[in-house]
Design an enzyme around this catalytic site. Structure first.
Site, short mmCIF file in Angstrom:
data_model
loop_
_atom_site.label_atom_id
_atom_site.label_comp_id
_atom_site.label_asym_id
_atom_site.label_seq_id
_atom_site.Cartn_x
_atom_site.Cartn_y
_atom_site.Cartn_z
N CYS A 275 20.30 90.53 11.47
CA CYS A 275 20.34 90.39 12.94
C CYS A 275 21.06 89.14 13.40
O CYS A 275 21.22 88.93 14.61
CB CYS A 275 18.93 90.44 13.52
SG CYS A 275 17.98 88.93 13.26
N HIS B 145 2.17 89.39 -2.06
CA HIS B 145 2.22 88.07 -1.40
C HIS B 145 3.64 87.56 -1.24
O HIS B 145 3.85 86.36 -1.07
CB HIS B 145 1.36 87.07 -2.19
CG HIS B 145 -0.09 87.42 -2.20
ND1 HIS B 145 -0.95 87.07 -3.20
CD2 HIS B 145 -0.84 88.14 -1.30
CE1 HIS B 145 -2.18 87.52 -2.92
NE2 HIS B 145 -2.13 88.18 -1.79
#
Ligand SMILES: [Zn+2]
Length: 240
Positions: free
Chosen positions: A137, A106
């Site tokens: 990125c 989770h």
């Protein structure tokens, strides 16, 4: 080769003082679970959810692993490559105890996730202030790394892999409400459930009344107190 699959839940970290939303009737630290732990809540108020996980991360900084974390970390090292530990916990107490290979089904409190490339990066115990940039990125839209109700949990693919590879299944401190442990237990001849309480099965069509009836061994103790019994069974299984 004999291998161990461990599935742990809130009961593993409870003795370290980590609370979960299972404790108080749908409330988690006085917040409505659906407001802070669902995609609807996230869409409705991102700042509220971000603040909530900032607080959980801050709380986590002062928590220490307990005896069960330590034994499970040692187990990973003792049987290197033969223990697959999947946890539903988002804390880092297994890692603090020295574990290196725990799979967090989770997500993790101590990482953030990029919403563009979906990769994660460490944030530690620091709050998410809003000026974080994805180191992978360069995207500026990042979020907490906790799987919410209503979204996919990609790490779940490891569950089937662990079932296929393992010869002993150990469920620790998980009530089976989020991940149903009965079908997993049915796949194993050798299994252990550790829980201080007997948990009733959810369906009235079950041939059994209690979840522990699907397991070979039931250690009815809190996680820490159950470790010696668990290790005795593991040793017998692995050395046999
Ligand atoms: Zn990114």
């Amino acid at each position: 080769m004999k291998k161990i699959m461990i599935l742990s839940g809130a009961g593993l970290s409870a003795e370290s003082g980590i609370s979960t939303f299972r404790d108080h009737d749908g409330l988690w630290e006085n917040h409505d679970v659906m407001e802070v732990c669902s995609t609807q809540g996230w869409i409705a108020d991102r700042q509220k959810v971000t603040t909530f996980y900032n607080d959980r991360r801050h709380d986590l900084a002062s928590k220490e692993p307990n005896y069960a974390h330590e034994i499970l970390a040692k187990l990973e090292h003792e049987y290197r490559g033969r223990v697959m530990h999947l946890t539903q916990n988002i804390d880092n107490l297994m890692e603090k105890a020295g574990a290196k290979e725990v799979i967090h089904l989770h997500g993790t409190l101590t990482d953030l996730r990029c919403e563009a490339c979906t990769k994660t990066f460490p944030v530690g115990y620091a709050p998410q202030e809003g000026d974080e940039v994805c180191p992978h990125c360069g995207n500026k839209r990042v979020r907490h790394n906790v799987v919410m109700f209503g979204e996919a949990a990609p790490e779940y693919s490891h569950i089937q892999e662990a079932i296929r590879q393992s010869t002993l299944f150990i469920a620790i401190g998980t009530s089976g409400t989020v991940i149903n442990i009965i079908p997993i237990a049915k796949e194993f001849t050798h299994s252990i459930i550790i829980d201080p309480k007997r948990q009733e099965t959810a369906s009235r069509f079950d041939p059994h009344s209690y979840i522990d009836e699907y397991f070979e061994h039931f250690i009815q103790k809190k996680a820490g107190a159950a470790m010696d019994d668990m290790m005795a069974i593991i040793k017998e299984h692995m050395d046999d």
